[in-house]
Design a protein around this motif. Structure first.
Motif, PDB file in Angstrom:
ATOM      1  N   GLU A   2       0.863  -1.176   0.000  1.00  0.00           N
ATOM      2  CA  GLU A   2       0.000   0.000   0.000  1.00  0.00           C
ATOM      3  C   GLU A   2       0.902   1.229   0.000  1.00  0.00           C
ATOM      4  O   GLU A   2       1.666   1.445   0.943  1.00  0.00           O
ATOM      5  CB  GLU A   2      -0.924   0.015   1.193  1.00  0.00           C
ATOM      6  CG  GLU A   2      -1.824   1.236   1.285  1.00  0.00           C
ATOM      7  CD  GLU A   2      -2.722   1.233   2.512  1.00  0.00           C
ATOM      8  OE1 GLU A   2      -3.094   2.326   2.963  1.00  0.00           O
ATOM      9  OE2 GLU A   2      -3.006   0.122   3.031  1.00  0.00           O
ATOM     10  N   LEU A   3       0.838   2.027  -1.055  1.00  0.00           N
ATOM     11  CA  LEU A   3       1.707   3.175  -1.228  1.00  0.00           C
ATOM     12  C   LEU A   3       0.883   4.457  -1.202  1.00  0.00           C
ATOM     13  O   LEU A   3      -0.177   4.519  -1.838  1.00  0.00           O
ATOM     14  CB  LEU A   3       2.457   3.093  -2.562  1.00  0.00           C
ATOM     15  CG  LEU A   3       3.497   1.979  -2.673  1.00  0.00           C
ATOM     16  CD1 LEU A   3       3.884   1.746  -4.113  1.00  0.00           C
ATOM     17  CD2 LEU A   3       4.711   2.310  -1.847  1.00  0.00           C
ATOM     18  N   PRO A   4       1.349   5.461  -0.467  1.00  0.00           N
ATOM     19  CA  PRO A   4       0.604   6.728  -0.451  1.00  0.00           C
ATOM     20  C   PRO A   4       0.626   7.384  -1.833  1.00  0.00           C
ATOM     21  O   PRO A   4       1.630   7.307  -2.541  1.00  0.00           O
ATOM     22  CB  PRO A   4       1.340   7.570   0.593  1.00  0.00           C
ATOM     23  CG  PRO A   4       2.710   6.969   0.661  1.00  0.00           C
ATOM     24  CD  PRO A   4       2.545   5.511   0.387  1.00  0.00           C
ATOM     25  N   MET A   5      -0.485   8.012  -2.182  1.00  0.00           N
ATOM     26  CA  MET A   5      -0.589   8.676  -3.487  1.00  0.00           C
ATOM     27  C   MET A   5       0.139  10.011  -3.411  1.00  0.00           C
ATOM     28  O   MET A   5      -0.244  10.918  -2.677  1.00  0.00           O
ATOM     29  CB  MET A   5      -2.069   8.903  -3.850  1.00  0.00           C
ATOM     30  CG  MET A   5      -2.833   7.604  -4.049  1.00  0.00           C
ATOM     31  SD  MET A   5      -2.436   6.812  -5.598  1.00  0.00           S
ATOM     32  CE  MET A   5      -3.265   7.875  -6.746  1.00  0.00           C
ATOM     33  N   LYS A   6       1.230  10.122  -4.190  1.00  0.00           N
ATOM     34  CA  LYS A   6       2.005  11.359  -4.267  1.00  0.00           C
ATOM     35  C   LYS A   6       2.072  11.762  -5.719  1.00  0.00           C
ATOM     36  O   LYS A   6       2.756  11.136  -6.530  1.00  0.00           O
ATOM     37  CB  LYS A   6       3.411  11.156  -3.710  1.00  0.00           C
ATOM     38  CG  LYS A   6       3.443  10.767  -2.247  1.00  0.00           C
ATOM     39  CD  LYS A   6       4.872  10.546  -1.795  1.00  0.00           C
ATOM     40  CE  LYS A   6       4.920  10.106  -0.329  1.00  0.00           C
ATOM     41  NZ  LYS A   6       6.319   9.860   0.109  1.00  0.00           N
ATOM     42  N   GLU A   7       1.313  12.783  -6.061  1.00  0.00           N
ATOM     43  CA  GLU A   7       1.326  13.235  -7.450  1.00  0.00           C
ATOM     44  C   GLU A   7       2.639  13.926  -7.770  1.00  0.00           C
ATOM     45  O   GLU A   7       3.244  14.589  -6.929  1.00  0.00           O
ATOM     46  CB  GLU A   7       0.149  14.166  -7.707  1.00  0.00           C
ATOM     47  CG  GLU A   7      -1.202  13.492  -7.574  1.00  0.00           C
ATOM     48  CD  GLU A   7      -2.342  14.406  -7.982  1.00  0.00           C
ATOM     49  OE1 GLU A   7      -2.032  15.531  -8.376  1.00  0.00           O
ATOM     50  OE2 GLU A   7      -3.496  13.965  -7.900  1.00  0.00           O
ATOM     51  N   GLU A   8       3.079  13.773  -9.011  1.00  0.00           N
ATOM     52  CA  GLU A   8       4.311  14.393  -9.465  1.00  0.00           C
ATOM     53  C   GLU A   8       4.163  15.899  -9.453  1.00  0.00           C
ATOM     54  O   GLU A   8       3.194  16.447  -9.966  1.00  0.00           O
ATOM     55  CB  GLU A   8       4.638  13.911 -10.873  1.00  0.00           C
ATOM     56  CG  GLU A   8       6.005  14.354 -11.356  1.00  0.00           C
ATOM     57  CD  GLU A   8       7.120  13.656 -10.605  1.00  0.00           C
ATOM     58  OE1 GLU A   8       7.936  14.367 -10.022  1.00  0.00           O
ATOM     59  OE2 GLU A   8       7.145  12.429 -10.558  1.00  0.00           O
ATOM     60  N   ALA A   9       5.120  16.595  -8.825  1.00  0.00           N
ATOM     61  CA  ALA A   9       5.069  18.080  -8.813  1.00  0.00           C
ATOM     62  C   ALA A   9       5.329  18.609 -10.193  1.00  0.00           C
ATOM     63  O   ALA A   9       6.149  18.072 -10.946  1.00  0.00           O
ATOM     64  CB  ALA A   9       6.100  18.607  -7.833  1.00  0.00           C
ATOM     65  N   PRO A  10       4.628  19.708 -10.608  1.00  0.00           N
ATOM     66  CA  PRO A  10       4.854  20.245 -11.952  1.00  0.00           C
ATOM     67  C   PRO A  10       6.251  20.826 -12.070  1.00  0.00           C
ATOM     68  O   PRO A  10       6.805  21.310 -11.109  1.00  0.00           O
ATOM     69  CB  PRO A  10       3.794  21.356 -12.055  1.00  0.00           C
ATOM     70  CG  PRO A  10       3.481  21.732 -10.643  1.00  0.00           C
ATOM     71  CD  PRO A  10       3.649  20.494  -9.827  1.00  0.00           C
TER      72      PRO A  10
END
Length: 398
Positions: A390-398
């Motif tokens: 289970e991995l936390p959702m970390k969106e790629e920074a622009p």
């Protein structure tokens, strides 16, 4: 003529043999300074008082004996400032106009303890005040002698002591920061080595496993030319991929300090899972890839971790379960991404025996822990094996 010969060269050699921090001094220069101060004081007193009447009727032998003792005491003023200053206070009536008391008061203020400074300064004030107001004195001692004898040396000593304390604190802080930086550099090197070891394990284990399986199929189907050619092409393609990924990982180790890093190829992510699955399917493995929930872009490190988890799980299936049916599920939640790879029990004995180092799952656990995720791996109750995270959702920074 060589620089090592002659008087200067012999002095240098003798100085090198002397310890850098002799006895109680911080350096050879400090020791030399104190010795010169002691010799200079003794010589000056003797020359200035040769034809002078001594105050309070002190005999000449006593005067010069006390002078020599006080001169020798100046050598140890940094080591025993309070005791020697007390002796200088007692010797002040004998050495009134040439008393070394200011030097000892400076030493107490600079190198001693503050409570000693208060007591010794008070004693010196009492002694000097008594001498100033002695009736029928033979020596004219003005009242501002208290300021000259006491206030000036004490203030200078306090300033020097505070400055030395600041310098020592700055030096200690610099040494502590240097030690911390050394520990951080060592920790960074260890982390980088661990990362490279994980990457090499993931690349080599999976690619070589596929190559071994395809080579076994090539041996079995050697009579079928078309099938053998297809297996050969697959082995060649997998080998080239393994070499490219190894070259990328090991390229970091070949860089010099002044060499710029070569542009790195993109790391495999979730988008490359389809290619990974197709490579395993080409060996005859039955694999089902399922994605649930609204798909969202992930941070590159998270996507790379998911790819390596699936890759390691498929490698273990090749090693221990052969072509057992495998199910890969990616479930996108609001805050976390759930990844699970389940394989069934093998239908029969595994045809190809592949070596296992036992480090793959350990490396996965470390990799997922760095991402702040939760990892689990173990046999399923109904048979087979399960690898999940289970991995936390970390969106790629622009």
């Amino acid at each position: 003529m060589s620089h090592g010969h002659g008087p200067a060269g012999r002095w240098r050699q003798l100085l090198r043999r002397f310890p850098a921090r002799p006895f109680w001094w911080e350096s050879r220069r400090s020791m030399l300074f104190d010795v010169l101060v002691a010799l200079g004081y003794t010589t000056a007193v003797v020359l200035l008082t040769v034809a002078t009447d001594h105050p309070f009727g002190v005999p000449e032998p006593v005067f010069y004996a006390v002078t020599v003792l006080m001169g020798m005491a100046l050598i140890g003023r940094r080591r025993w400032p309070a005791s020697l200053c007390a002796a200088a206070v007692l010797a002040t009536p004998v050495l009134l106009q040439v008393s070394p008391l200011p030097l000892f008061l400076y030493a107490v203020a600079a190198y001693g303890r503050r409570r000693h400074l208060v007591m010794l300064t008070g004693a010196a004030v009492l002694v000097l005040a008594t001498i100033i107001f002695v009736p029928d004195r033979t020596v004219v001692l003005p009242s501002y002698a208290l300021v000259f004898f006491l206030a000036g040396p004490v203030l200078l000593g306090l300033y020097a002591g505070a400055r030395r304390t600041v310098v020592e604190n700055l030096r200690e802080r610099a040494e502590r920061l240097e030690r911390e930086q050394s520990l951080l550099r060592r920790q960074t090197r260890m982390e980088e080595r661990t990362r490279i070891a994980r990457e090499m394990h993931d690349v080599v284990a999976h690619r070589v496993s596929l190559m071994v399986i395809h080579s076994g199929a090539l041996e079995v189907g050697a009579a079928d030319g078309e099938r053998a050619a297809e297996a050969g092409r697959l082995i060649g393609g997998i080998g080239r991929q393994a070499l490219e990924e190894l070259r990328e990982v090991l390229g970091v180790l070949r860089l010099d300090e002044n060499e710029e890093a070569a542009p790195r190829a993109p790391q495999p992510t979730v988008d490359d899972l389809a290619t990974l699955v197709e490579q395993s399917r080409s060996t005859g493995m039955r694999i089902e890839l399922i994605c649930c929930g609204p798909r969202r872009p992930l941070a590159q490190a998270t996507g790379h971790t998911v790819f390596r988890l699936v890759q390691e799980a498929l490698t273990n299936v090749h090693k221990h379960a052969g072509n057992a049916a495998t199910r890969i599920e990616l479930r996108y939640g609001p805050d976390a991404l759930h990844v699970a790879v389940d394989n069934e029990m093998p239908a029969g004995p595994v045809a190809v025996g592949l070596p296992s180092g036992g480090n793959g799952l350990v490396g996965l656990r470390e990799r997922i822990a760095l991402q702040g995720g939760v990892f689990e791996a173990g046999p399923r109750p109904e048979g087979g094996f399960r690898v999940a995270a289970e991995l936390p959702m970390k969106e790629e920074a622009p």
